[in-house]
Design a protein around this motif. Structure first.
Motif, PDB file in Angstrom:
ATOM      1  N   ILE A  88      -0.822  14.976   3.056  1.00 38.65           N
ATOM      2  CA  ILE A  88      -0.658  13.167   4.051  1.00 38.65           C
ATOM      3  C   ILE A  88       0.602  13.583   5.083  1.00 38.65           C
ATOM      4  O   ILE A  88       1.563  13.620   4.247  1.00 38.65           O
ATOM      5  N   LYS A  89       0.419  12.158   6.171  1.00 42.59           N
ATOM      6  CA  LYS A  89       1.463  12.971   7.175  1.00 42.59           C
ATOM      7  C   LYS A  89       1.754  10.862   7.284  1.00 42.59           C
ATOM      8  O   LYS A  89       0.737  11.045   8.222  1.00 42.59           O
ATOM      9  N   GLY A  90       2.659  10.318   7.144  1.00 41.08           N
ATOM     10  CA  GLY A  90       2.895   9.328   7.660  1.00 41.08           C
ATOM     11  C   GLY A  90       3.159   8.297   6.341  1.00 41.08           C
ATOM     12  O   GLY A  90       2.918   8.907   5.535  1.00 41.08           O
ATOM     13  N   HIS A  91       3.754   6.949   6.512  1.00 44.73           N
ATOM     14  CA  HIS A  91       3.531   6.095   5.461  1.00 44.73           C
ATOM     15  C   HIS A  91       2.723   5.569   4.936  1.00 44.73           C
ATOM     16  O   HIS A  91       1.771   5.017   5.741  1.00 44.73           O
ATOM     17  N   VAL A  92       2.488   6.104   3.304  1.00 47.13           N
ATOM     18  CA  VAL A  92       0.851   5.489   3.386  1.00 47.13           C
ATOM     19  C   VAL A  92       1.230   4.087   2.733  1.00 47.13           C
ATOM     20  O   VAL A  92       2.194   3.905   1.342  1.00 47.13           O
ATOM     21  N   CYS A  93       0.632   2.959   3.146  1.00 47.89           N
ATOM     22  CA  CYS A  93       0.431   1.604   2.256  1.00 47.89           C
ATOM     23  C   CYS A  93      -0.754   1.558   1.675  1.00 47.89           C
ATOM     24  O   CYS A  93      -1.929   0.731   2.039  1.00 47.89           O
ATOM     25  N   PRO A  94      -1.076   1.998   0.635  1.00 45.74           N
ATOM     26  CA  PRO A  94      -2.504   1.489  -0.698  1.00 45.74           C
ATOM     27  C   PRO A  94      -2.464   0.119  -1.063  1.00 45.74           C
ATOM     28  O   PRO A  94      -1.551  -0.239  -2.008  1.00 45.74           O
ATOM     29  N   LEU A  95      -3.855  -0.358  -0.531  1.00 45.46           N
ATOM     30  CA  LEU A  95      -3.884  -2.188  -1.258  1.00 45.46           C
ATOM     31  C   LEU A  95      -4.644  -1.392  -2.933  1.00 45.46           C
ATOM     32  O   LEU A  95      -6.300  -1.924  -1.988  1.00 45.46           O
ATOM     33  N   LEU A  96      -4.929  -0.994  -4.215  1.00 44.65           N
ATOM     34  CA  LEU A  96      -6.481  -0.587  -4.859  1.00 44.65           C
ATOM     35  C   LEU A  96      -5.503  -1.810  -5.968  1.00 44.65           C
ATOM     36  O   LEU A  96      -6.905  -3.080  -5.703  1.00 44.65           O
ATOM     37  N   GLU A  97      -5.233  -2.062  -7.039  1.00 47.55           N
ATOM     38  CA  GLU A  97      -5.086  -2.455  -8.403  1.00 47.55           C
ATOM     39  C   GLU A  97      -4.140  -3.709  -7.386  1.00 47.55           C
ATOM     40  O   GLU A  97      -2.891  -3.717  -7.784  1.00 47.55           O
ATOM     41  N   PHE A  98      -4.774  -5.025  -7.332  1.00 45.24           N
ATOM     42  CA  PHE A  98      -4.019  -5.801  -6.766  1.00 45.24           C
ATOM     43  C   PHE A  98      -2.424  -6.522  -7.854  1.00 45.24           C
ATOM     44  O   PHE A  98      -1.358  -7.259  -7.486  1.00 45.24           O
ATOM     45  N   VAL A  99      -2.711  -6.647  -9.392  1.00 44.48           N
ATOM     46  CA  VAL A  99      -2.057  -7.473 -10.079  1.00 44.48           C
ATOM     47  C   VAL A  99      -0.891  -6.329 -10.757  1.00 44.48           C
ATOM     48  O   VAL A  99      -0.243  -6.010 -11.266  1.00 44.48           O
ATOM     49  N   THR A 100      -1.307  -4.742 -10.412  1.00 44.66           N
ATOM     50  CA  THR A 100      -0.314  -4.126 -10.710  1.00 44.66           C
ATOM     51  C   THR A 100       1.060  -3.988  -9.963  1.00 44.66           C
ATOM     52  O   THR A 100       0.657  -4.682  -8.353  1.00 44.66           O
ATOM     53  N   GLY A 101       2.031  -3.797 -10.365  1.00 40.28           N
ATOM     54  CA  GLY A 101       3.303  -4.472  -9.654  1.00 40.28           C
ATOM     55  C   GLY A 101       3.781  -5.221  -9.811  1.00 40.28           C
ATOM     56  O   GLY A 101       4.780  -5.362  -9.490  1.00 40.28           O
ATOM     57  N   PHE A 102       2.282  -6.227 -10.079  1.00 39.68           N
ATOM     58  CA  PHE A 102       3.368  -8.115  -9.928  1.00 39.68           C
ATOM     59  C   PHE A 102       3.958  -8.216 -11.420  1.00 39.68           C
ATOM     60  O   PHE A 102       4.488  -7.706 -12.601  1.00 39.68           O
ATOM     61  N   GLU A 103       5.121  -8.982 -11.185  1.00 34.71           N
ATOM     62  CA  GLU A 103       6.141  -9.659 -12.751  1.00 34.71           C
ATOM     63  C   GLU A 103       5.368 -11.022 -12.818  1.00 34.71           C
ATOM     64  O   GLU A 103       5.636 -11.570 -12.495  1.00 34.71           O
ATOM     65  N   MET A 104       4.962 -11.172 -13.836  1.00 35.23           N
ATOM     66  CA  MET A 104       3.534 -12.499 -13.836  1.00 35.23           C
ATOM     67  C   MET A 104       4.420 -13.526 -14.252  1.00 35.23           C
ATOM     68  O   MET A 104       3.770 -14.689 -14.334  1.00 35.23           O
TER      69      MET A 104
END
Length: 250
Positions: A88-104
């Motif tokens: 992988i070359k470069g800054h990767v931004c994955p938009l995969l599981e949208f709820v993951t990472g949210f502080e509900m």
């Protein structure tokens, strides 16, 4: 650009089968034919080789369970390969599981800051961009509320708005429009085209054939973890639709 942004060389991803499933299989081994083997792993991707260049708009298609999300997570570096290699070359931004990472229990504003930091921004950068992020999301007063009150479409608005604000070299998206409304989908599509016009890489997995055809200049079809076809959208999508038709007829 001639150099690759993503290179997968004979990549296989395998997941272990839970011990209780193996025990269940052993207990009923006598019910199986002599030629049947009890496996201790599931192969999600099988010897996938791909070279993707910066500036390409790549669509990934396949039936449910084909391995699309697994492939994106492998490209993002989330899943290490069981065998083979990923470059992988470069800054990767994955938009995969949208709820993951949210502080509900925190507000939309708080989650913009949290997700911004997770994506590598410092607090000063986040504060410089936070008004633009909020405006793009069109969430308005909902940003003052805990995100546990959000619909799936609102999660997508917030996650997409933050993630695309960092201007990454590689943007990996999994069904970003699935729960979004028509107007926001149009805005997101325009932002992705602006992103691509800068020579960045977009990899987009979707069941929406028309969207893939309109957005992508290359399509990868996978089925049951195997690479079926990789080429121009018209040819690959035609093959995929014939395959679907044949399945439905059987």
């Amino acid at each position: 650009m001639s150099d690759h942004a993503l290179l997968l060389d004979q990549v296989s991803i395998k997941f272990p089968i839970r011990s209780w499933e193996r025990s269940f299989g052993k207990n009923f081994k006598q019910l199986l034919s002599k030629n049947t083997q009890i496996k201790d792993h599931f192969t999600a991707l099988d010897k996938i080789s791909l070279k993707i260049l910066s500036g390409e708009r790549v669509g990934i298609i396949g039936l449910n369970g084909a391995g699309k999300t697994t492939l994106l997570k492998t490209m993002a570096g989330i899943y290490p390969p069981f065998s083979g290699s990923v470059s992988i070359k470069g800054h990767v931004c994955p938009l995969l599981e949208f709820v993951t990472g949210f502080e509900m229990n925190l507000t939309g504003w708080d989650n913009i800051r949290i997700r911004g930091m997770l994506l590598g921004m410092n607090l000063e950068e986040i504060e410089e961009k936070i008004s633009d992020i909020a405006d793009f999301s069109e969430l308005g007063e909902f940003l003052d509320l805990p995100v546990r009150t959000y619909s799936s479409g609102m999660f997508i608005r917030l996650a997409f708005s933050v993630s695309t604000s960092i201007n990454p070299e590689l943007l990996l998206i999994d069904e970003v429009f699935a729960a979004g409304d028509v107007n926001f989908a149009a805005k997101a599509k325009k932002r992705m085209f602006d992103f691509i016009s800068q020579g960045k890489l977009l990899v987009f997995a979707s069941h929406d054939i028309q969207l893939v055809e309109s957005l992508c200049d290359r399509v990868i079809w996978i089925d049951k973890g195997h690479l079926m076809e990789d080429g121009n959208p018209k040819d690959v999508l035609s093959s995929y639709l014939r395959y679907q038709q044949k399945l439905f007829q059987n």
